[in-house]
Design a protein around this motif. Structure first.
Motif, mmCIF file in Angstrom:
data_model
loop_
_atom_site.group_PDB
_atom_site.id
_atom_site.type_symbol
_atom_site.label_atom_id
_atom_site.label_comp_id
_atom_site.label_asym_id
_atom_site.label_seq_id
_atom_site.Cartn_x
_atom_site.Cartn_y
_atom_site.Cartn_z
ATOM 1 N N ILE A 110 0.859 -1.183 0.000
ATOM 2 C CA ILE A 110 0.000 0.000 0.000
ATOM 3 C C ILE A 110 0.897 1.235 0.000
ATOM 4 C CG2 ILE A 110 -1.710 1.291 1.333
ATOM 5 C CD1 ILE A 110 -2.606 -1.447 2.490
ATOM 6 N N GLY A 111 0.633 2.150 -0.891
ATOM 7 C CA GLY A 111 1.460 3.336 -1.018
ATOM 8 C C GLY A 111 2.526 3.224 -2.086
ATOM 9 N N ASP A 112 2.875 2.008 -2.497
ATOM 10 C CA ASP A 112 3.826 1.797 -3.586
ATOM 11 C C ASP A 112 3.106 2.107 -4.898
ATOM 12 O OD1 ASP A 112 5.423 0.602 -5.669
ATOM 13 O OD2 ASP A 112 6.361 -0.691 -4.172
ATOM 14 N N PRO A 113 3.664 2.958 -5.753
ATOM 15 C CA PRO A 113 2.976 3.290 -7.010
ATOM 16 C C PRO A 113 2.772 2.103 -7.930
ATOM 17 C CG PRO A 113 5.222 4.163 -6.997
ATOM 18 C CD PRO A 113 4.924 3.711 -5.603
ATOM 19 N N ARG A 114 3.460 0.990 -7.656
ATOM 20 C CA ARG A 114 3.311 -0.210 -8.483
ATOM 21 C C ARG A 114 2.212 -1.131 -7.951
ATOM 22 N NH1 ARG A 114 9.301 -2.309 -7.807
ATOM 23 N NH2 ARG A 114 8.646 -1.818 -5.665
ATOM 24 N N GLN A 115 1.679 -0.861 -6.774
ATOM 25 C CA GLN A 115 0.682 -1.743 -6.154
ATOM 26 C C GLN A 115 -0.554 -1.857 -7.029
ATOM 27 O OE1 GLN A 115 -2.366 -0.259 -4.658
ATOM 28 N NE2 GLN A 115 -3.198 -2.285 -4.170
ATOM 29 N N GLY A 116 -1.193 -3.011 -6.961
ATOM 30 C CA GLY A 116 -2.425 -3.198 -7.710
ATOM 31 C C GLY A 116 -2.844 -4.645 -7.702
ATOM 32 N N ILE A 117 -3.858 -4.950 -8.492
ATOM 33 C CA ILE A 117 -4.346 -6.318 -8.611
ATOM 34 C C ILE A 117 -3.259 -7.152 -9.280
ATOM 35 C CG2 ILE A 117 -6.169 -7.797 -9.521
ATOM 36 C CD1 ILE A 117 -7.952 -5.302 -9.684
ATOM 37 N N VAL A 118 -2.964 -8.311 -8.712
ATOM 38 C CA VAL A 118 -1.827 -9.113 -9.168
ATOM 39 C C VAL A 118 -1.860 -9.378 -10.666
ATOM 40 C CG1 VAL A 118 -3.012 -11.259 -8.470
ATOM 41 C CG2 VAL A 118 -0.550 -11.257 -8.779
ATOM 42 N N HIS A 119 -3.023 -9.687 -11.223
ATOM 43 C CA HIS A 119 -3.092 -10.056 -12.638
ATOM 44 C C HIS A 119 -3.094 -8.843 -13.554
ATOM 45 C CE1 HIS A 119 -3.908 -13.706 -10.625
ATOM 46 N NE2 HIS A 119 -5.150 -13.394 -10.328
ATOM 47 N N VAL A 120 -3.143 -7.647 -12.975
ATOM 48 C CA VAL A 120 -2.992 -6.421 -13.754
ATOM 49 C C VAL A 120 -1.536 -5.966 -13.724
ATOM 50 C CG1 VAL A 120 -3.669 -3.996 -13.962
ATOM 51 C CG2 VAL A 120 -5.378 -5.724 -13.359
ATOM 52 N N LEU A 121 -0.945 -5.929 -12.520
ATOM 53 C CA LEU A 121 0.417 -5.400 -12.414
ATOM 54 C C LEU A 121 1.464 -6.354 -12.992
ATOM 55 C CD1 LEU A 121 2.278 -6.715 -9.900
ATOM 56 C CD2 LEU A 121 0.581 -5.530 -8.533
ATOM 57 N N SER A 122 1.194 -7.664 -12.948
ATOM 58 C CA SER A 122 2.187 -8.618 -13.449
ATOM 59 C C SER A 122 2.525 -8.401 -14.926
ATOM 60 C CB SER A 122 1.709 -10.055 -13.212
ATOM 61 O OG SER A 122 2.552 -10.985 -13.842
ATOM 62 N N PRO A 123 1.547 -8.366 -15.836
ATOM 63 C CA PRO A 123 1.902 -8.096 -17.237
ATOM 64 C C PRO A 123 2.453 -6.684 -17.449
ATOM 65 C CG PRO A 123 -0.270 -9.114 -17.068
ATOM 66 C CD PRO A 123 0.121 -8.700 -15.688
ATOM 67 N N GLU A 124 1.891 -5.692 -16.755
ATOM 68 C CA GLU A 124 2.322 -4.322 -17.016
ATOM 69 C C GLU A 124 3.742 -4.063 -16.518
ATOM 70 O OE1 GLU A 124 -0.564 -1.793 -15.137
ATOM 71 O OE2 GLU A 124 0.478 -1.796 -13.215
ATOM 72 N N LEU A 125 4.226 -4.861 -15.564
ATOM 73 C CA LEU A 125 5.602 -4.738 -15.101
ATOM 74 C C LEU A 125 6.554 -5.648 -15.871
ATOM 75 C CD1 LEU A 125 5.138 -4.571 -11.206
ATOM 76 C CD2 LEU A 125 5.758 -2.692 -12.745
ATOM 77 N N GLY A 126 6.010 -6.521 -16.718
ATOM 78 C CA GLY A 126 6.846 -7.461 -17.441
ATOM 79 C C GLY A 126 7.286 -8.628 -16.586
ATOM 80 N N LEU A 127 6.535 -8.920 -15.534
ATOM 81 C CA LEU A 127 6.839 -10.076 -14.699
ATOM 82 C C LEU A 127 6.349 -11.367 -15.347
ATOM 83 C CD1 LEU A 127 6.044 -8.469 -11.253
ATOM 84 C CD2 LEU A 127 8.250 -9.395 -11.957
ATOM 85 N N ALA A 128 5.216 -11.313 -15.993
ATOM 86 C CA ALA A 128 4.747 -12.437 -16.810
ATOM 87 C C ALA A 128 5.323 -12.255 -18.206
ATOM 88 C CB ALA A 128 3.227 -12.466 -16.857
ATOM 89 N N LEU A 129 5.997 -13.272 -18.697
ATOM 90 C CA LEU A 129 6.663 -13.206 -19.994
ATOM 91 C C LEU A 129 6.371 -14.471 -20.795
ATOM 92 C CD1 LEU A 129 10.153 -11.911 -18.767
ATOM 93 C CD2 LEU A 129 8.452 -10.577 -20.021
#
Length: 474
Positions: A110-129
């Motif tokens: 909470i408070g981290d600008p990258r926080q969010g729903i796991v299945h949204v942030l994973s692709p947008e961060l390039g964690l799922a490849l």
């Protein structure tokens, strides 16, 4: 396997290739031992897995491969902290944070600008490849197959095992190809495509299968639309869903924080370009759907398969055992067979969830809301799927459009996608929602949920009744 080698082997599906590349040991008639590349946790189940692992005295084998976010029970109202609307919910957040940091994991807190729903942030961060195996103790992990990963949901005990060993024992699923011909008509979306597939083939249509979505209509979808389609594979009872990576995928992933770069990016592309089903690859089952037959859709009952065109009529009860299920759904929803949903008054409208809370979803809804107001008596809420989505929406002024229309503008999280003893809609209130499930009491005790696209939610919020966005004009 090199391309030269693959030409001399039997044709293989995309699923076959990824499974083979991760297979550690195969025992005929039993579960395979499969290597796991990435594991995600959230505060509703992650703390349990981490505490169990710590109690057993087992460290996380490779903390760099495990990521944790706060999304399921966090308060999404502005000014939030650790306190939640779910009684005792803050304990989940505090314990997960403590255990994840002690284990050396990356935490999107909470408070981290990258926080969010796991299945949204994973692709947008390039964690799922492409080509990775990805697991999470969450049923909608299959969402991430949209970028070519093999992703599936697991339990907390399996999460412990994956963290401790980097592998899981998994019964190999059968394979299915869902071939989608043609193109979606104007006004139809990936959400409508998913609901049409469920209405046509049923909520058990993909049971026991790893599903590959393919065909011209799938190739034409942008990545965020593919994420929506793969997300709903859980409602199809699929083990996982995957779409072959292509140039759209590569363009989407290039430059993402956790995606490879430089020479590593070039090497990755060489591998990723082979991640597609070979001509002549065999599948245990294949089905075909014509995208031209899809129109804006909405659920009428209490299962995602109980869906129809938004301008249609509720179907009559089937013969046989399905009649009682059909009747029970109608009684719960306060509806009758043959009735039109269009024009039915609503109490609330919700845009959010891992299905439809990305920037493209918010842009399309905002385009319909611009210059309009939510009807009197309708509570309308918009919850961006991640901090990055929220920041982008605010940079584009979309938040002002939602607020001026009468929507609440929230912080990222799962929010009112589901009721877990916290915030909810009221008994027998009728809600149009961009979420993925419409089970009885899913969004609150006795709440009547109609799942649909963000466009139908926006149009209905303005009309004060279920509405077809194609009738709104410019």
């Amino acid at each position: 396997m090199s391309r030269a080698a693959s030409r001399h082997s039997s044709p293989r599906s995309l699923f076959d290739k990824i499974w083979a590349q991760h297979l550690i040991r195969r025992t005929p008639g039993q579960a395979d031992l499969v290597a796991i590349d990435r594991l995600f946790l959230h505060e509703r189940t992650g703390g349990v897995a981490l505490k169990g692992l710590a109690a057993a005295g087992r460290p996380v084998a490779d903390p760099a491969r495990v990521f944790c976010t706060m999304d399921h029970i966090v308060d999404t109202r502005p000014g939030r902290g650790d306190a939640t609307v779910m009684p005792g919910g803050e304990a989940f957040i505090i314990e997960t944070r403590r255990e994840a940091r002690a284990a050396g994991l990356t935490v999107f807190d909470i408070g981290d600008p990258r926080q969010g729903i796991v299945h949204v942030l994973s692709p947008e961060l390039g964690l799922a490849l492409p080509g990775l195996t990805v697991v999470c103790p969450d049923s909608h992990t299959c969402t991430q197959g949209a970028v070519g990963a093999l992703a599936w949901g697991i339990g907390s005990t399996e999460a412990e095992h994956a963290m401790a060993t980097g592998a899981l024992r998994v019964m190999r699923p059968k394979s299915m190809r869902v071939w989608i011909e043609g193109r979606l008509p104007e006004g139809a979306t990936a959400k409508d495509l998913a609901l049409t597939l469920l209405a046509r083939f049923g909520s058990a249509g993909g049971q026991g299968h790893a599903v590959e979505y393919a065909g011209p209509a799938v190739e034409a979808l942008e990545i965020e639309a593919r994420l929506t389609l793969c997300n709903m594979a859980t409602e199809f009872a699929a083990f996982a869903a995957v779409i072959a990576p292509d140039q759209r995928t590569f363009d989407y992933l290039h430059g993402r924080p956790y995606a490879p770069d430089g020479a590593a990016w070039d090497a990755a592309l060489t591998h990723w370009r082979d991640l597609r089903s070979d001509d002549g690859a065999a599948f245990d089952r294949e089905i075909v759907l014509d995208a031209a037959e899809v129109s804006p859709s909405i659920s009428w009952g209490v299962s995602p398969q109980q869906s129809m065109a938004v301008d249609g009529r509720i179907p009559p009860a089937p013969t046989g055992d399905g009649a009682e299920i059909h009747g029970r759904a109608l009684r719960y929803m306060g509806l009758e067979a043959g009735e039109r949903l269009e024009g039915l008054p609503i109490d609330a409208a919700f845009i959010g969830s891992c299905t439809n809370s990305r920037i493209s979803d918010l842009r399309r809804a905002a385009a319909l809301l611009r210059g309009r107001r939510v009807a009197p008596g309708v509570r309308a809420i918009c919850v961006p799927g991640s901090g990055a989505v929220k920041a982008q929406a605010e940079a584009e002024g979309l938040d002002r459009i939602f607020l001026e229309a009468g929507f609440e503008w929230r912080e990222p999280g799962c929010s009112m996608c589901f009721f877990a003893g916290g915030e909810s809609f009221g008994p027998r209130q009728r809600v149009v929602s961009s979420t993925n499930r419409n089970f009885e009491s899913r969004q609150g005790p006795e709440t009547r949920t109609h799942i649909t696209s963000p466009e139908v939610v926006a149009a209905s919020a303005v009309a004060g009744a279920i509405a077809d966005p194609r009738r709104m004009g410019g």
